[in-house]
Design an enzyme around this catalytic site. Structure first.
Site, short mmCIF file in Angstrom:
data_model
loop_
_atom_site.label_atom_id
_atom_site.label_comp_id
_atom_site.label_asym_id
_atom_site.label_seq_id
_atom_site.Cartn_x
_atom_site.Cartn_y
_atom_site.Cartn_z
N ARG A 1 -24.50 19.08 52.72
CA ARG A 1 -23.96 20.15 51.39
C ARG A 1 -24.89 20.06 50.73
O ARG A 1 -25.18 18.47 49.81
CB ARG A 1 -22.53 19.98 51.01
CG ARG A 1 -22.57 20.47 49.84
CD ARG A 1 -22.54 19.80 48.17
NE ARG A 1 -22.03 20.71 47.22
CZ ARG A 1 -21.62 20.08 46.01
NH1 ARG A 1 -22.42 18.70 46.00
NH2 ARG A 1 -21.96 20.42 45.05
N THR B 1 -26.33 11.11 41.69
CA THR B 1 -25.27 11.69 41.96
C THR B 1 -24.97 10.78 43.99
O THR B 1 -25.86 11.68 44.84
CB THR B 1 -24.51 12.96 42.01
OG1 THR B 1 -23.70 13.63 42.52
CG2 THR B 1 -26.10 14.00 43.02
N SER C 1 -19.05 7.56 42.55
CA SER C 1 -19.81 9.38 42.20
C SER C 1 -21.54 9.05 42.51
O SER C 1 -22.01 10.44 42.04
CB SER C 1 -19.50 9.37 40.58
OG SER C 1 -20.73 9.05 39.61
N THR D 1 -23.40 17.64 34.72
CA THR D 1 -22.44 16.72 36.08
C THR D 1 -21.32 17.62 36.13
O THR D 1 -20.65 18.67 35.04
CB THR D 1 -21.35 15.50 35.12
OG1 THR D 1 -20.90 15.52 34.20
CG2 THR D 1 -22.64 14.22 34.97
N GLY D 2 -20.59 17.34 37.21
CA GLY D 2 -19.73 18.68 37.86
C GLY D 2 -19.58 19.18 38.24
O GLY D 2 -20.54 19.09 39.30
N THR E 1 -21.04 11.90 38.17
CA THR E 1 -23.40 12.66 38.86
C THR E 1 -23.10 10.96 36.83
O THR E 1 -22.38 11.31 36.70
CB THR E 1 -22.97 13.82 38.77
OG1 THR E 1 -22.65 14.38 39.20
CG2 THR E 1 -24.73 14.19 38.47
N1 GLY Z 1 -23.58 17.98 40.16
C1 GLY Z 1 -23.02 17.19 41.33
C2 GLY Z 1 -22.45 17.65 42.74
O1 GLY Z 1 -22.07 18.79 42.86
O2 GLY Z 1 -23.10 17.82 43.61
#
Ligand code: GLY
Length: 373
Positions: free
Chosen positions: A244, A234, A95, A267-268, A216
């Protein structure tokens, strides 16, 4: 005594602080001079002893490191960055950093930001390639530039200028996961998975189970003198469109620190945080009197209410994962997730451990999940 973060120009900070104090009596907006409401003087005698470090569940080892540095009087920002470097350097954590899952072209692109409570300074990098510790580059952006965020090619050039080595971050294991995802995307493109070649079973091919992930690590700390710092790092959404950028390098979304209040990180699904300035909002709710857990749950509810129909399950609930971690200046801490039960890592003086987090919705069991589909 509170140590400045490494390479920190204390003289610069003192100069800036003196100027801010001199200018502090009034603020200006559109030519109009407004009196500032008086701010309560921070209570210098208050302490957070023992200190507290919180992190996402993959930060269990990392928080040991942060706590040991804080006990040796390191700046909390140096402590949390050294902590997440352990996870960035770990090729088995897909991650983040080395071994992170790549974008749809098979290239690892990393995001990170950090924030230093005592100076309210922040730095971040986004879509950074070939450098395994984006959190170190984020700290350099904070300390060695007049900017807050560098992206892509510019971020890489900046990292190299500071001597950080370039390397291939895509490990064989991560490449295999990416390849499996690529091969299972469509039965109309020219990519063939081994199972398709073997028996022509398209449905089996499509059932490889490789999904997008948003792993992350976030880590925040309050030291004994109640100085606060945080970092988020992350490899972002796996198999993302190249370029992105998620929430992790964005101050206020994937991380926010206010030395008068506390810190929050996430995170998420980063897009949900970007749309709701979630970490900033958690800290603001704590400023308004909520405890860390209540603030995290309140923001999860806000995000659930604002989620677009496309991203909801059949019961109208957000069909994505999202977790928050928060610590208040006095050491109270919490973790909370959209779907639970879930854990977060905490060290509050005794040992590094995983604690149960709060949650908004209970994760359905496998039978229920199948029914939902
Ligand atoms: N929270 C990590 C991401 O969406 O890149």
């Amino acid at each position: 005594m509170h140590q400045p973060p490494s390479d920190w120009t204390r003289r610069g900070f003192l100069k800036a602080s003196a100027a801010a104090v001199a200018a502090g009596a009034v603020g200006q907006t559109g030519g109009e001079v407004l009196a500032q409401p008086p701010r309560p003087a921070p209570d210098q005698s208050a302490r957070c002893d023992p200190p507290v470090v919180v992190a996402s569940a993959n930060g269990l080892k990392a928080i040991e490191k942060a706590m040991s540095m804080i006990r040796q009087k390191a700046d909390p920002l140096d402590a949390v960055i050294a902590a997440v470097n352990i996870v960035e350097d770990d090729p088995t954590d897909h991650s983040v950093g080395l071994g992170g899952l790549p974008n749809e072209d098979g290239i690892v692109e990393l995001d990170s930001c950090c924030m230093h409570g005592p100076t309210h300074k922040a730095g971040g990098v986004a879509a950074l390639r070939n450098i395994r510790n984006p959190s170190k580059v984020a700290r350099l952006v904070m300390q060695r530039t007049d900017h807050v965020l560098l992206v892509g090619e510019g971020a890489l050039r900046f990292a190299k200028a500071h001597g950080l080595p370039e390397e291939q971050l895509l490990t064989d294991e991560a490449r295999e996961i990416w390849l499996k995802w690529k091969e299972s995307r469509s039965d109309t493109d020219d990519w063939l998975a081994p199972d398709l070649i073997d028996d022509g079973n398209v449905s089996q091919n499509r059932a490889t189970g490789v999904e997008h992930t948003w792993g992350t690590i976030n880590c925040c700390a309050v030291d004994a003198a109640r100085n606060i710092a945080g970092v988020t790092t992350t490899s972002g959404l796996s198999f993302k469109i190249p370029g992105r950028v998620g929430d992790s390098p964005i101050i206020g979304a994937g991380l926010y620190v206010d030395n008068d209040v506390g810190a929050a990180g996430s995170t998420g699904r980063g897009e949900a945080n970007l749309q709701n300035c979630a970490s900033f909002l958690i800290v603001e709710l704590m400023r308004g009197g909520m405890g860390p857990q209540q603030a995290c749950l309140e923001v999860l509810k806000r995000i659930a209410d604002k989620t677009e129909p496309r991203l909801r399950d059949k019961q109208g609930r957000p069909a994505f994962g999202l977790k928050f971690y928060a610590v208040a200046k006095d050491g109270r801490h919490a973790g909370a997730s959209m779907w639970g039960p879930g854990k977060y890592a905490v060290h509050d003086g005794t040992e590094a451990r995983l604690e149960n987090g709060a949650y908004l919705y209970k994760r359905p069991d496998a039978k229920r999940e199948a029914k939902d589909k």
